[in-house]
Design a protein around this motif. Sequence first.
Motif, PDB file in Angstrom:
ATOM      1  N   SER A  38      43.287   5.111  90.027  1.00 17.22           N
ATOM      2  CA  SER A  38      43.432   5.305  88.586  1.00 17.22           C
ATOM      3  C   SER A  38      43.481   6.770  88.186  1.00 17.22           C
ATOM      4  O   SER A  38      43.431   7.095  86.999  1.00 17.22           O
ATOM      5  CB  SER A  38      42.275   4.607  87.850  1.00 17.22           C
ATOM      6  N   ALA A  39      43.553   7.662  89.171  1.00 21.26           N
ATOM      7  CA  ALA A  39      43.726   9.105  88.919  1.00 21.26           C
ATOM      8  C   ALA A  39      42.625   9.668  88.034  1.00 21.26           C
ATOM      9  O   ALA A  39      42.873  10.478  87.141  1.00 21.26           O
ATOM     10  CB  ALA A  39      45.106   9.376  88.314  1.00 21.26           C
ATOM     11  N   GLY A  47      42.328   0.497  89.365  1.00 24.80           N
ATOM     12  CA  GLY A  47      40.937   0.930  89.500  1.00 24.80           C
ATOM     13  C   GLY A  47      40.055   0.314  88.425  1.00 24.80           C
ATOM     14  O   GLY A  47      38.908  -0.080  88.692  1.00 24.80           O
ATOM     15  N   VAL A  48      40.569   0.240  87.206  1.00 23.37           N
ATOM     16  CA  VAL A  48      39.831  -0.406  86.119  1.00 23.37           C
ATOM     17  C   VAL A  48      39.635  -1.886  86.438  1.00 23.37           C
ATOM     18  O   VAL A  48      38.539  -2.441  86.262  1.00 23.37           O
ATOM     19  CB  VAL A  48      40.589  -0.231  84.783  1.00 23.37           C
ATOM     20  N   TYR A  49      40.691  -2.512  86.926  1.00 27.14           N
ATOM     21  CA  TYR A  49      40.608  -3.936  87.284  1.00 27.14           C
ATOM     22  C   TYR A  49      39.584  -4.156  88.399  1.00 27.14           C
ATOM     23  O   TYR A  49      38.842  -5.151  88.384  1.00 27.14           O
ATOM     24  CB  TYR A  49      41.977  -4.439  87.719  1.00 27.14           C
ATOM     25  N   ALA A  82      30.759   5.372  83.872  1.00 34.78           N
ATOM     26  CA  ALA A  82      30.853   5.779  82.473  1.00 34.78           C
ATOM     27  C   ALA A  82      31.076   7.278  82.334  1.00 34.78           C
ATOM     28  O   ALA A  82      31.958   7.723  81.580  1.00 34.78           O
ATOM     29  CB  ALA A  82      29.585   5.363  81.722  1.00 34.78           C
ATOM     30  N   TRP A  83      30.316   8.079  83.052  1.00 32.82           N
ATOM     31  CA  TRP A  83      30.400   9.530  82.889  1.00 32.82           C
ATOM     32  C   TRP A  83      31.688  10.097  83.469  1.00 32.82           C
ATOM     33  O   TRP A  83      32.280  11.021  82.891  1.00 32.82           O
ATOM     34  CB  TRP A  83      29.178  10.200  83.501  1.00 32.82           C
ATOM     35  N   ILE A  84      32.128   9.568  84.591  1.00 32.91           N
ATOM     36  CA  ILE A  84      33.417  10.035  85.139  1.00 32.91           C
ATOM     37  C   ILE A  84      34.548   9.657  84.192  1.00 32.91           C
ATOM     38  O   ILE A  84      35.473  10.444  83.959  1.00 32.91           O
ATOM     39  CB  ILE A  84      33.661   9.455  86.546  1.00 32.91           C
ATOM     40  N   GLY A  85      34.475   8.471  83.616  1.00 34.87           N
ATOM     41  CA  GLY A  85      35.490   8.067  82.648  1.00 34.87           C
ATOM     42  C   GLY A  85      35.503   8.972  81.435  1.00 34.87           C
ATOM     43  O   GLY A  85      36.574   9.404  80.981  1.00 34.87           O
ATOM     44  N   ILE A  91      45.834   9.444  82.096  1.00 29.54           N
ATOM     45  CA  ILE A  91      44.522   9.726  82.692  1.00 29.54           C
ATOM     46  C   ILE A  91      43.432   9.619  81.631  1.00 29.54           C
ATOM     47  O   ILE A  91      42.367   9.033  81.856  1.00 29.54           O
ATOM     48  CB  ILE A  91      44.520  11.120  83.339  1.00 29.54           C
ATOM     49  N   SER A  92      43.703  10.195  80.466  1.00 29.09           N
ATOM     50  CA  SER A  92      42.723  10.172  79.383  1.00 29.09           C
ATOM     51  C   SER A  92      42.423   8.753  78.912  1.00 29.09           C
ATOM     52  O   SER A  92      41.255   8.371  78.720  1.00 29.09           O
ATOM     53  CB  SER A  92      43.247  11.013  78.217  1.00 29.09           C
ATOM     54  N   GLN A  93      43.458   7.946  78.748  1.00 24.64           N
ATOM     55  CA  GLN A  93      43.266   6.582  78.255  1.00 24.64           C
ATOM     56  C   GLN A  93      42.577   5.694  79.292  1.00 24.64           C
ATOM     57  O   GLN A  93      41.771   4.830  78.934  1.00 24.64           O
ATOM     58  CB  GLN A  93      44.609   5.973  77.850  1.00 24.64           C
ATOM     59  N   ILE A  94      42.856   5.909  80.552  1.00 19.77           N
ATOM     60  CA  ILE A  94      42.152   5.147  81.592  1.00 19.77           C
ATOM     61  C   ILE A  94      40.685   5.550  81.610  1.00 19.77           C
ATOM     62  O   ILE A  94      39.796   4.725  81.882  1.00 19.77           O
ATOM     63  CB  ILE A  94      42.825   5.349  82.955  1.00 19.77           C
ATOM     64  N   GLY A  95      40.420   6.836  81.314  1.00 18.83           N
ATOM     65  CA  GLY A  95      39.029   7.261  81.176  1.00 18.83           C
ATOM     66  C   GLY A  95      38.306   6.463  80.109  1.00 18.83           C
ATOM     67  O   GLY A  95      37.136   6.086  80.271  1.00 18.83           O
TER      68      GLY A  95
END
Length: 639
Positions: A247-248, A279-281, A302-305, A331-335
């Motif tokens: 998920s980069a 990665g989210v899945y 949570a914190w890495i996101g 990348i931001s939205q997957i975070g």
Amino acid sequence: MTDFNYTLWIFLIPFLVFILLGLAGHRLKARISGLLGTAALGVVTVLSYITAYFYYFRTAGINDVFRKITVFDSTWLHFTDTLEIKMGILLDPISVMMLIVISTVSLMVHIYSLGYMKGEKGFERYYSFLSLFAFSMMGLVVATNIFQMYIFWELVGISSYLLIGFYYQKPEAVRASKKAFIVTRFADLGFLIGILLLSFNTRTFDFSVLTDPQGTAIAHSSGISFLGLSVTTWSMILVYLGGVGKSAMFPFHIWLPDAMEGPTPVSALIHAATMVVAGVYLVARMFPVYFFAAPAALEIVAWIGAFSSLFAAIIACTQTDIKRVLAYSTISQIGYMMLALGVSGYGGHDGLGFMASMFHLFTHAMFKALLFLCAGAIIHAVHSNFMIDMGGLRKYLPLTHLTFLIACLAISGIPPFSGFFSKDEILAAAFHHNKVLFFIEYAVAGITAFYMFRLYFTVFRGEDRHYHTVPHEAPPTMTIPLIILATAAAFSGFIPFSKLVTSDGKAFQTHIEWGIAIPSVLIATTGIGTAYVMYVRNPSLPGRIISIFKHSYKLALNKFYIDEMYLFITKKIIFRYISEPVAWFDRHIVDGTMNALAIVTQVVSFRIREFQSGQLQKYAFFFISGTILLALTLIYLLH
């Protein structure tokens, strides 16, 4: 009970098309290959929607409880009585939802590519690779066990490598494909070690056993500790490492912007809507294990996101390549999605974060795929990726302009577009869990609106560049997918996700928390207004601001020199102080020892070759000499 046996064809059809086009595509006309691949994905999409309809609306039990349905599960490798690897199909709320996402976006990309890739060398190969990706991603999301997921996980990586490097004549594309492959391999090594640790302690790979909150697998594994953390926590951190790479997320984010060297439809399919959310899945699939047995790992998620979402949003504000702006936006939205999982509880309204993450995954797939396909239409019109070469395109590309604007409003969280609803649920979940994470995402909401409308105003409202050839709208094969995705981006927020996809499979009610939503909209509106002032009303203002904050701007423009840091570590440290000494040891000690043995053998062989000369008198001499020497030795010993 609905019979779901037909779902086997959902991922078998793309596999068969991959084989057919890969082996015989060169014998077919290019357009036939494209139409065949597109028709196959059309069938897969229909089957996916049928599956979703029957699963969500025909199989729910009492109080809307969605059960896990194992369509089939066949043993592939047998290790012990309890440990074996199976291949099968598991249908549950998140896997069925992912079937919709993958099939919808894939079909749009297939249709769009008929126009965008027309005339390209390797057209058949392109559609073959698309089919391989669809097969791999479908197999990943319906996996019944974590090892089956890992197998298809690696196939997805291969598909990504092949598609990023599609333009293999371009050195940049080759470098980008290798970079993506190598970076994700490091992360996937952690994933594999995590799987082995987890299965060693739980004695199973099966999701049905691993994710059962009342099961013995979680209880057994959580009691074993190492260095202050349970072995399950360590294994889930390593499993998450695989998700960070795919998920980069920071620090494995560096491959995604470079992956934009692949064809733009590939960026929409793999690097915006489907592969990068694997990665989210993965975290969502293993969520009960994270929540009940590895809460510390969930905090890391949570914190890495949160950090990744802020970090990537800041970089996106400085990029000038339209596709790289969208890459950092991804990348931001997957975070956001990762953070939502990290702050989630389990069951009912406590599981708001889980539901919000999956909701945002769904809406993001629609508006981000739309943004990339619109970017492809823009590039198709002006023959450049760079914003400096664009401007005033609103009058040349009215349909692309409208659909791009819808996508920008959706990602900015402006109601009533889809991103508003899913992002509001994430912010609400963060607010109730951790105020620091909540305010980070509030800031990211404003930054997101700013850089997206910086892009919009520069491309469509900026100064007309007096193009050498008059830009024109893309052909219907490219604009029809834009219309469909724009419709989804506009209205998918009204889907009652909390009644379909939840952490425990039980529906619950949600409502908009206006105390959180209204400030969020105001922040986004402020970001849009700032972009309007800077890029429409006063175009000289960005230059003056950059001159004031030139050092900070340079840092963000150069992506905080993370790539350079990796190059320094690999070239100046690992290569120089580890690889070169190892290579010297291999050449001079290992190879030297083998060469010395060969030389000694050769010399000795040369010296004793007279023993096999074929001359009788020499044989007699050696025989008599040996007899005399043996006799003297015996006399000496017996004396």
